[in-house]
Design a protein around this motif. Structure first.
Motif, PDB file in Angstrom:
ATOM      1  N   ASN A 147      42.973 125.430   4.423  1.00 44.07           N
ATOM      2  CA  ASN A 147      44.108 126.256   4.885  1.00 44.07           C
ATOM      3  C   ASN A 147      43.779 126.827   6.286  1.00 44.07           C
ATOM      4  O   ASN A 147      43.379 127.997   6.050  1.00 44.07           O
ATOM      5  CB  ASN A 147      45.018 126.892   3.895  1.00 44.07           C
ATOM      6  CG  ASN A 147      46.306 127.405   4.479  1.00 44.07           C
ATOM      7  OD1 ASN A 147      46.574 127.312   5.580  1.00 44.07           O
ATOM      8  ND2 ASN A 147      47.040 127.830   3.368  1.00 44.07           N
ATOM      9  N   SER A 192      45.549 127.756   8.757  1.00 45.95           N
ATOM     10  CA  SER A 192      46.495 128.813   9.220  1.00 45.95           C
ATOM     11  C   SER A 192      46.478 129.923   8.425  1.00 45.95           C
ATOM     12  O   SER A 192      46.629 130.935   8.903  1.00 45.95           O
ATOM     13  CB  SER A 192      47.871 127.876   9.336  1.00 45.95           C
ATOM     14  OG  SER A 192      48.202 127.588   7.777  1.00 45.95           O
ATOM     15  N   HIS A 225      43.803 132.097   9.924  1.00 45.52           N
ATOM     16  CA  HIS A 225      44.207 132.709  11.240  1.00 45.52           C
ATOM     17  C   HIS A 225      45.267 133.911  10.830  1.00 45.52           C
ATOM     18  O   HIS A 225      44.939 134.758  11.541  1.00 45.52           O
ATOM     19  CB  HIS A 225      44.962 131.779  12.014  1.00 45.52           C
ATOM     20  CG  HIS A 225      44.023 130.862  12.888  1.00 45.52           C
ATOM     21  ND1 HIS A 225      43.419 131.321  14.068  1.00 45.52           N
ATOM     22  CD2 HIS A 225      43.751 129.570  12.617  1.00 45.52           C
ATOM     23  CE1 HIS A 225      42.512 130.308  14.489  1.00 45.52           C
ATOM     24  NE2 HIS A 225      42.616 129.363  13.691  1.00 45.52           N
ATOM     25  N   GLU A 226      46.159 133.911   9.687  1.00 44.81           N
ATOM     26  CA  GLU A 226      46.895 134.834   9.208  1.00 44.81           C
ATOM     27  C   GLU A 226      46.024 136.045   8.848  1.00 44.81           C
ATOM     28  O   GLU A 226      46.050 137.110   8.980  1.00 44.81           O
ATOM     29  CB  GLU A 226      47.668 134.286   8.017  1.00 44.81           C
ATOM     30  CG  GLU A 226      48.786 133.440   8.524  1.00 44.81           C
ATOM     31  CD  GLU A 226      49.711 134.165   9.759  1.00 44.81           C
ATOM     32  OE1 GLU A 226      50.150 135.382   9.411  1.00 44.81           O
ATOM     33  OE2 GLU A 226      50.274 133.402  10.664  1.00 44.81           O
ATOM     34  N   ASP A 256      37.676 124.218  13.054  1.00 44.67           N
ATOM     35  CA  ASP A 256      38.090 124.499  14.242  1.00 44.67           C
ATOM     36  C   ASP A 256      36.863 125.213  15.038  1.00 44.67           C
ATOM     37  O   ASP A 256      36.773 126.371  14.964  1.00 44.67           O
ATOM     38  CB  ASP A 256      38.987 125.915  13.775  1.00 44.67           C
ATOM     39  CG  ASP A 256      39.919 126.544  14.926  1.00 44.67           C
ATOM     40  OD1 ASP A 256      39.552 126.200  15.982  1.00 44.67           O
ATOM     41  OD2 ASP A 256      40.962 127.270  14.547  1.00 44.67           O
ATOM     42  N   SER A 277      37.878 128.294  17.809  1.00 43.99           N
ATOM     43  CA  SER A 277      37.700 129.428  17.446  1.00 43.99           C
ATOM     44  C   SER A 277      36.421 129.880  17.000  1.00 43.99           C
ATOM     45  O   SER A 277      36.141 131.243  17.072  1.00 43.99           O
ATOM     46  CB  SER A 277      38.824 129.598  16.317  1.00 43.99           C
ATOM     47  OG  SER A 277      40.170 129.289  16.481  1.00 43.99           O
ATOM     48  N   LYS A 283      44.488 131.007  18.864  1.00 46.82           N
ATOM     49  CA  LYS A 283      45.151 130.025  18.846  1.00 46.82           C
ATOM     50  C   LYS A 283      45.742 129.462  20.562  1.00 46.82           C
ATOM     51  O   LYS A 283      46.455 128.503  20.542  1.00 46.82           O
ATOM     52  CB  LYS A 283      46.617 130.205  18.227  1.00 46.82           C
ATOM     53  CG  LYS A 283      46.509 130.143  16.408  1.00 46.82           C
ATOM     54  CD  LYS A 283      46.173 128.631  16.062  1.00 46.82           C
ATOM     55  CE  LYS A 283      46.101 128.543  14.547  1.00 46.82           C
ATOM     56  NZ  LYS A 283      45.916 127.364  14.295  1.00 46.82           N
TER      57      LYS A 283
END
Length: 823
Positions: A213, A215, A218-219, A247, A250, A300
């Motif tokens: 996951n 995302s 990033h959260e 990623d 990043s 992002k």
């Protein structure tokens, strides 16, 4: 649900756990997590808390621990009862030695036995006991029971929620990949307003990576930035997460900020007594500054994308690294950390990103990172080079990978076995078998068969089964278990005995049966079931040996096997059987299997129809072939070159040259990619019937359609003229076609004189031997053409490198044009 757990008696929790069956061994072997306050995770801190208080029960505790260590649980239980029923008053510290041992072992059942005794004696839990109990349950795999205890004690007066307990539980959820209990724990933490620290975020990252996951990562990043300034340890964990989830952008940006922190001197790293690294600072939330939150780490956004592979390395780093003075400063900064863990952490993160580059096949960025490491004074490790070699080989091939290996050797770095495996697979891919085998011989330990499978596949392509035997022995020596891909290749390499184009005999068929049986027995021993490809290769081997009865038996085995596994058997397997039956001229059996396919709902494909149209040539039934073409078109498959070849073959069996040539014209008009096999099919029958007119028309049509002749073309044309007594014309045509064969190869024009001097006109006795050497390099057409031209020269026909200017070629061209105009 939570209210019910809150009223659940502690003694009932212990009783239910003691009555339950022990967990499987795999669940009990959970590695130690990092969810505790630093004072409790260090051995020195724990020793101070455990042994700092003099206790009259210490000796008895140690006896219990010794009994547990020796596996004498009955004695340990009796000693525990003696401890609990003594006349002296007991405190929580009087059980810490026992609980600590159970947490390390782990032994969750004895922990609950101890907890029940403490409940009976009304001994309250302190923070240390509470932590050790939860730790033992989590490490033992008892997440449900651990959560019940946390939930119950968390709402009980006198026990304040301890964040390290929740971190320990989250760590166990991450290791056991249990997202359900992790969600429960997070809900409970939110209700009890426990908060989060850096350890919490670390465990949440592990869960997010396991769930794939990105995302969520990033959260977590955004929430972390709100409360903490980044340390080099936290940055490393985020880099690890980004690289595992692909990623790369990043991960690269985070790595560059880590480099900036090191240069700036904003790093504090230390080791625990167990050797674990941690940021050397008080764990007090301090929000990151504006630069970190906005400009530098908008992960992002597109403002700071991955640099081009061809951009100078100075453009990839932070602004403080733009000139030579800064570069010198860099080396000085890192030299200060020579004996500290900072360089190790930095090297780990570079390695993670370089390995991610390998996954993304971004060799350019990986190369820049290697250069940056050296500019920073970081010597890449063998692990770093392992990722770099993967990136290089995946994009640039094995040659560049071997250059990296030389650099490693110059730095006295021993390559990993996985590095050698990667290089070997690259060599196998381009059929460099000698080098691939040499690299495999250097591997001392390998847990997967992929590099060996790659070598076996190369042996299969090169038709060199004898080389595969040595590699199989190497696999057995290293105790590498073969996988299904290994067996797929074994059936292809060793399934049939005879060389291609040879018919099987009784001896070869017996040998084939033994080989197939041996491979299948080894599959059964290793618990590997047939795949579609392994079964297809097995059936293909039986068909090549002409073992029709065994072929049908194994088809039934395949049908039963895949039906039992609820797997679609697949059209390619039936195509393999049908092709073998047609080759064996078992047309009636092929028709029956084709009908069964249709009745069972197995859809034929284009290959199926082409095989069955070819089958009609056995019975010489053009009408049935046309019916199959109609079915083929209705099913959405348009006739291809193979289809026309099969149809023309049937017409030629009936000596119907006119209709065959009409079909050939139709194929040409439809713009199909015609091949030499189609024309040779007509030439063969024309040679058998002595039809020189057809021979000459087809030869000129091949020139017009730019279809280069092959050795079969030369044979049919030459033999037709010789049989009719036109010997001079035969040699002239032979020479023209041979030169056209050579013109098919790239770069032949500048080698014409070399061909004449070294091969065609050479009086050296070894000239023909040199020509035959070309066969070993898979240059059959060149070798045959040179032998033909040498034979023509020996017969007194001078070599002319302008074949279209010969009288024979000009005559064929004029006749072809006249026929086309008449048509």
């Amino acid at each position: 649900m939570h209210r019910t757990l809150a009223r659940f008696p502690l003694r009932s929790i212990a009783d239910s756990l003691l009555k339950s069956k022990p967990r499987q061994h795999g669940r009990r072997n959970v590695a130690e997590n990092m969810g505790y306050s630093r004072a409790l995770t260090t051995s020195k801190g724990l020793e101070f808390l455990v042994y700092g208080t003099e206790s009259t029960t210490r000796s008895m505790q140690m006896q219990i621990v010794d009994a547990l260590h020796l596996g004498d649980r009955s004695k340990a239980s009796n000693l525990l009862l003696d401890l609990g029923h003594g006349n002296h008053s007991l405190r929580p510290d009087d059980f810490v030695h026992i609980l600590n041992y159970c947490a390390r072992s782990p032994d969750p059942l004895f922990v609950m036995e101890t907890l029940r005794l403490m409940e009976e004696r009304e001994i309250g839990l302190n923070e240390i006991c509470y932590l050790l109990i939860v730790r033992a349950l989590c490490k033992g795999g008892y997440l449900e029971e651990a959560f019940n205890l946390i939930n119950f004690l968390g709402e009980r007066q006198g026990i304040y929620p301890i964040l390290s307990v929740y971190n320990s539980f989250l760590g166990a959820c991450a290791k056991m990949r249990n997202i359900f209990h992790a969600d429960q724990c997070l809900d409970l933490m939110e209700r009890q307003m426990v908060g989060k620290n850096e350890v919490t975020y670390s465990e949440l990252l592990k869960l997010a990576v396991w769930q794939k996951n990105l995302s969520a990562v990033h959260e977590i990043w955004k929430e972390y930035v709100k409360h903490y300034s980044f340390s080099i340890i936290s940055l490393r964990k985020f880099i690890w997460s980004f690289t595992r989830l692909g990623d790369l952008e990043s991960a690269y940006q985070t790595l560059q900020y880590m480099v900036a922190l090191v240069i700036r001197g904003s790093i504090f790293v230390n080791r625990t007594a167990e050797g674990k690294l941690y940021p050397y600072r008080i764990d007090i939330p301090i929000p990151s500054n504006g630069e970190l939150c906005s400009k530098k780490f908008d992960l992002k956004g597109n403002e700071h994308s991955i640099p081009s592979a061809y951009r100078n390395i100075e453009q990839c780093t932070t602004s403080s690294l733009e000139n030579r003075e800064a570069e010198s400063g860099r080396l000085g900064v890192l030299n200060r950390y020579e004996n500290m863990p900072v360089k190790k952490v930095l090297r780990w993160s570079f390695s993670d990103v370089i390995h991610a580059c390998a996954q993304a096949q971004n060799c350019g960025l990986a190369e820049q990172l290697i250069i940056q490491m050296k500019n920073l004074g970081l010597q890449p490790s063998s692990h770093t080079y392992d990722g770099f070699v993967r990136a290089v080989v995946s994009e640039r091939g094995y040659n560049d990978g071997m250059e990296v290996l030389k650099v490693m050797q110059q730095s006295n770095l021993k390559p990993y076995d996985s590095t050698l495996a990667t290089l070997s697979m690259g060599c196998s891919k381009v059929l460099e078998l000698d080098l691939a085998e040499s690299l495999l011989d250097q591997i001392s330990e390998c847990s997967y068969p992929h590099p060996y499978n790659a070598f076996l596949a190369a042996c299969d392509r090169m038709d060199q089964p004898e080389r595969a035997v040595k590699i199989l022995a190497k696999m057995k020596h290293l105790k590498i278990l073969p996988d299904i891909r290994t067996y797929e290749l074994l059936f292809s390499l060793f399934g049939n005995v005879n060389a291609p184009y040879e018919e099987g005999n009784m001896l070869s068929q017996v040998d084939t049966a033994k080989r197939i049986n041996a491979i299948e027995m080894d599959m059964a021993k290793n618990g590997v079931q047939h795949s579609h490809l392994s079964m297809k290769n097995l059936l293909k081997a039986l068909g090549a040996e002409g073992m029709i009865r065994e072929l049908i038996q194994y088809l039934q085995v395949a049908e039963n096997l895949f039906c039992r596994n609820n797997t679609y058997i697949g059209t390619p397997i039936y195509n393999t059987v049908l092709h073998s039956l047609v080759e064996a001229k078992e047309s009636q059996m092929a028709v029956e299997i084709f009908k069964n396919m249709k009745s069972c709902g197995i859809p034929p494909d284009a290959a199926t129809y082409n095989i069955m149209i070819d089958c009609c040539s056995i019975s010489r039934c053009f009408k049935s072939a046309c019916a199959l073409v109609s079915m083929m078109v209705r099913d959405g498959f348009y006739p291809q070159t193979l289809t026309y070849t099969a149809l023309i073959k049937i017409l030629l069996e009936e000596k119907n040259f006119d209709e065959a040539l009409n079909l050939l014209d139709q194929a040409c008009s439809e713009g199909l990619d015609l091949d030499v096999l189609l024309f040779n099919t007509i030439l063969q029958k024309a040679y058998e019937k002595g039809r020189i007119d057809v021979i000459e028309f087809i030869v000129e049509m091949m020139r017009q359609e730019k279809i280069h002749p092959d050795p079969s073309t030369c044979y049919y044309v030459f033999s037709t003229y010789v049989d009719r007594g036109f010997h001079s014309t035969a040699f002239e045509a032979f020479q023209v076609l041979s030169i056209r064969m050579l013109s098919e190869e790239d770069g032949i024009d500048h080698e014409k004189m070399e061909f004449e001097d070294d091969f065609i006109l050479s009086e050296d006795s070894e000239a023909e031997s040199r020509i035959l050497e070309l066969f070993k390099n898979s240059e059959e057409n060149i070798a045959v053409a040179l032998l033909n031209l040498r034979w023509c020269a020996m017969a007194g026909f001078p070599v002319s490198w302008s074949p279209d200017q010969s009288p024979w070629a000009r005559r064929l061209s004029r006749n072809y044009d006249s026929r086309k105009r008449a048509a």
